[in-house]
Write an enzyme that holds these catalytic residues in place. Sequence first.
Site, PDB file in Angstrom:
ATOM      1  N   LYS A 257       2.969   0.439  16.074  1.00 40.59           N
ATOM      2  CA  LYS A 257       4.175   0.387  15.229  1.00 40.59           C
ATOM      3  C   LYS A 257       4.303   1.649  14.390  1.00 40.59           C
ATOM      4  O   LYS A 257       5.389   2.193  14.222  1.00 40.59           O
ATOM      5  CB  LYS A 257       4.097  -0.835  14.313  1.00 40.59           C
ATOM      6  CG  LYS A 257       5.306  -1.014  13.407  1.00 40.59           C
ATOM      7  CD  LYS A 257       5.120  -2.191  12.453  1.00 40.59           C
ATOM      8  CE  LYS A 257       6.347  -2.391  11.586  1.00 40.59           C
ATOM      9  NZ  LYS A 257       6.131  -3.341  10.492  1.00 40.59           N
ATOM     10  N   GLN A 258       3.176   2.094  13.843  1.00 40.93           N
ATOM     11  CA  GLN A 258       3.229   3.216  12.896  1.00 40.93           C
ATOM     12  C   GLN A 258       1.883   3.929  12.873  1.00 40.93           C
ATOM     13  O   GLN A 258       0.866   3.342  13.245  1.00 40.93           O
ATOM     14  CB  GLN A 258       3.549   2.694  11.509  1.00 40.93           C
ATOM     15  CG  GLN A 258       2.467   1.789  10.937  1.00 40.93           C
ATOM     16  CD  GLN A 258       2.979   0.888   9.838  1.00 40.93           C
ATOM     17  OE1 GLN A 258       3.396  -0.229  10.095  1.00 40.93           O
ATOM     18  NE2 GLN A 258       2.955   1.389   8.613  1.00 40.93           N
TER      19      GLN A 258
ATOM     20  N   GLU B  46       0.887  -2.428  12.391  1.00 43.16           N
ATOM     21  CA  GLU B  46       1.077  -3.879  12.358  1.00 43.16           C
ATOM     22  C   GLU B  46       1.414  -4.459  13.733  1.00 43.16           C
ATOM     23  O   GLU B  46       1.758  -5.629  13.830  1.00 43.16           O
ATOM     24  CB  GLU B  46       2.165  -4.235  11.353  1.00 43.16           C
ATOM     25  CG  GLU B  46       1.737  -3.917   9.936  1.00 43.16           C
ATOM     26  CD  GLU B  46       2.730  -4.393   8.895  1.00 43.16           C
ATOM     27  OE1 GLU B  46       3.883  -4.709   9.257  1.00 43.16           O
ATOM     28  OE2 GLU B  46       2.363  -4.425   7.716  1.00 43.16           O
TER      29      GLU B  46
ATOM     30  N   TRP C 160       0.829  -1.215   0.000  1.00 47.00           N
ATOM     31  CA  TRP C 160       0.000   0.000   0.000  1.00 47.00           C
ATOM     32  C   TRP C 160       0.858   1.258   0.000  1.00 47.00           C
ATOM     33  O   TRP C 160       0.350   2.351  -0.232  1.00 47.00           O
ATOM     34  CB  TRP C 160      -0.909  -0.004   1.232  1.00 47.00           C
ATOM     35  CG  TRP C 160      -0.155   0.195   2.528  1.00 47.00           C
ATOM     36  CD1 TRP C 160       0.914  -0.516   2.976  1.00 47.00           C
ATOM     37  CD2 TRP C 160      -0.408   1.200   3.518  1.00 47.00           C
ATOM     38  NE1 TRP C 160       1.333  -0.039   4.196  1.00 47.00           N
ATOM     39  CE2 TRP C 160       0.537   1.016   4.555  1.00 47.00           C
ATOM     40  CE3 TRP C 160      -1.343   2.222   3.640  1.00 47.00           C
ATOM     41  CZ2 TRP C 160       0.578   1.820   5.699  1.00 47.00           C
ATOM     42  CZ3 TRP C 160      -1.294   3.024   4.779  1.00 47.00           C
ATOM     43  CH2 TRP C 160      -0.350   2.814   5.794  1.00 47.00           C
TER      44      TRP C 160
HETATM   45  C1  BGC Z   1       5.123  -1.557   7.323  1.00 47.23           C
HETATM   46  C2  BGC Z   1       4.069  -1.624   6.235  1.00 47.23           C
HETATM   47  C3  BGC Z   1       4.722  -1.366   4.900  1.00 47.23           C
HETATM   48  C4  BGC Z   1       5.869  -2.310   4.670  1.00 47.23           C
HETATM   49  C5  BGC Z   1       6.610  -2.012   3.395  1.00 47.23           C
HETATM   50  C6  BGC Z   1       6.226  -2.531   7.001  1.00 47.23           C
HETATM   51  O1  BGC Z   1       7.230  -2.424   7.949  1.00 47.23           O
HETATM   52  O2  BGC Z   1       4.577  -1.837   8.579  1.00 47.23           O
HETATM   53  O3  BGC Z   1       3.079  -0.676   6.483  1.00 47.23           O
HETATM   54  O4  BGC Z   1       3.792  -1.488   3.890  1.00 47.23           O
HETATM   55  O5  BGC Z   1       6.776  -2.193   5.741  1.00 47.23           O
HETATM   56  O6  BGC Z   1       7.182  -0.739   3.430  1.00 47.23           O
END
Ligand code: BGC
Length: 780
Positions: free
Chosen positions: A592-593, A488, A361
């Site tokens: 996490k984000q 995540e 995404w």
């Molecule tokens: C993130 C995801 C992201 C992926 C690729 C992961 O660490 O949590 O949101 O899409 O990295 O960048």
Amino acid sequence: MITHRSYAVEPWTVRETELSLDVLAQSESVFALSNGHVGWRGNLDEGEPHGLPGSYLNGVYEVHPLPYAEAGYGYPESGQTVINVTNGKVLRLLVNDEPFDLRYGRLHSHERVLDLRRGVLERTCDWSSPAGTRVRVRSTRMISLTQRSIGAVAYEVEPVDCHVRIVVQSELVANEQLPEADRDPRAALALQSPLEPEEDFASGHRLRLVHRTRNSGLRVAVAADHVVSGPEDTTTSSESHPDLARLTVASVLEPGQTLRVEKLVAHGWSGTRSLPAMSDQVDAALAAAAHDGWVGLAEQQRAYLDDFWARADVEVDGDEEIQQAVRFGLFHVLQAGARAEERAIPAKGLTGSGYDGHAFWDTEMFVLPVLTYTAPDAVAEALRWRQNTLPAARERAAQLGLRGAAFPWRTIEGEEGSAYWPAGTAAFHVNADIAHALVRYVAATGDEDFARDTGLELLVETARLWRSLGHHDHRGTFHIDGVTGPDEYSAIADDNIYTNLMARANLLAAADAVERYPKEAERLGADDEESAAWRDAAAAMHIPYNPELRVHEQSAGFTRYQRWDFAGTRADQYPLMLHFPYFDLYRKQVVKQADLVLAMYTCGHEFDEEHIARNFAYYEPLTVRDSSLSACIQAVIAVQAGHLRLAYDYTAEAALMDLEDLEHNTRDGLHIASLAGTWMALVTGFGGARRAGNTLEFSPRLPEKFSRLAFCMVFRGRRLRVEFTQQTATYTLVSGDPLTVRHHGEAVELRPGAPVSHPVPPQKHLPAPEQPPHRRPNAR
Ligand code: BGC
């Protein structure tokens, strides 16, 4: 890990003035050249030493089985991994009877410069062999932005103080040996020897190799042609073998004489075209490139980039590092998307094999926002790729017992490639992200053909997914249970707020599109009945909220969970996913984000100012930024919440992610989303740029350090230039029809070539909330 600033801070170049072999892999990512179709890592011309050799073709991958200890229905059975294709950039050098290898002898100087305006990587070095023979080597390398299959290298050697016997071997190398893959799950599987030889050819200055991948059955053809100039008695010979084609150039040079080898390399691949067709294709591409020659290619590259920078440049006065970084980021975002042409834009672009070369995404939510306002054609291409993968997404939805399309969490060709379904399959928000990106693109360009031919179908199929994934409860409220949002460190949660808000927008946009294009909608089987059900679901969407705390919940019940033991977590235990089990992360308040914080950006109209500030203050101490996708979004919301200093620090974190290797994995490829995020932090954060219907609004609020911020944008066929100082905002319509924009809510009428200035209201500087211990961004 790069522990020092490795590059000189200059506005239009990234210059490395010393070669450090211990950070070679990182610099190969930073110096990668690509056009979205072909990607060459910044490997040294001679091939060795290297960190990770890498030549990639967008869409060329190999499949491999995904093993599971416990089988389950609907788990993807095979994965796709980007492979290192035939390397066309190698030019080996023999100096008298010794190989030019920088691990030996004496390196008097070595400089590499990535020129962001010319779109070339230049290298100069001065070296003495162990036996004391001194030579200077200069090379210039480019991946053409105008001829999408072409890479080119101009390689020059000259002796310094005595005559020298020189041999240059210009090669095409297939199945290069790769270093062992490491344990970080984010790195690629790096499949060894994925290419089966089909044809090798060498004649005169021409070389060609054709291979086929073993399991995915893709044919890869790479061909090279050369122009050699040197002393009269320079000789050349060529030969080919199944995995190697080589032009050998031998010469004896006196001081003052130069041997120059110009190498043009053409790349092609196909899952359907025959061997003769592929050979012809690359030969034809070479003929076109040779017709223009090195000089012609270099001129086209410059013109292409001049045009890009006129549309896209961002100027920052007051922080030279951020100035350099935002241009570096824009350059790589352009490289990732410019010529991707109905192919994915992977999370690492074509700069490395990290994440197996998969697209996530990241494309729709981080990369496409930037391209929408700087290179919109690339956005239409990227979304057409999603449309082309609809058959796989429909099949996946059916397999999951759902309607419409379930787009993959990670993929190259369109099939779900995530073996970890709680953070893969369950992250359905990717559907709404695609819808969001296309609504943004259509609004920013007015591209009706796209809206009808591509947008409608994507909106209908994604809306169907939401309607079948969610349900109305006994009160009529619509819930989407058991999904994973952007954060995540939570999974299979009920009513993730980002997912619900984005799904709501997706449902409404689909209903609007069906109304607008009834005939085309009918062909997709969509009618008023169905779109009314979408509108009902959207209107009844549950938005989790804790009335006691007066904050929104990331998902239902989130604020009731136990808080993560931040005080007991050491600095070296980040990123948490590499040190703690997911099951524990999932049951605690730890983020996490940006998730809810991202929702406040993408669905800003759903939150009032008070809640933006309260929510931000609540989630900041829980957010650890173990994803590089976080800092830029936190920067944008920090500006809105009045924490300009914090926003500035976050902007720098996003901006310097790769130039300073902040996550210690730049070696695997660049963090394209974070690089794009630098633009987002500056333009939409400090510039406050937002789309409002068919126009744009700006609410500039500059951090103390910035004396000026200026940027260009394209919008609905117009070019705009916007310039802010601490006191004044100036809006200029560079070209196109008159437009009314908004400045802090006030209408500003723009006519071509007549700048309009307005005062910038005083900023609020509120004390910022705390971050978890050890996770404060570096203060600038
Ligand atoms: C993130 C995801 C992201 C992926 C690729 C992961 O660490 O949590 O949101 O899409 O990295 O960048």
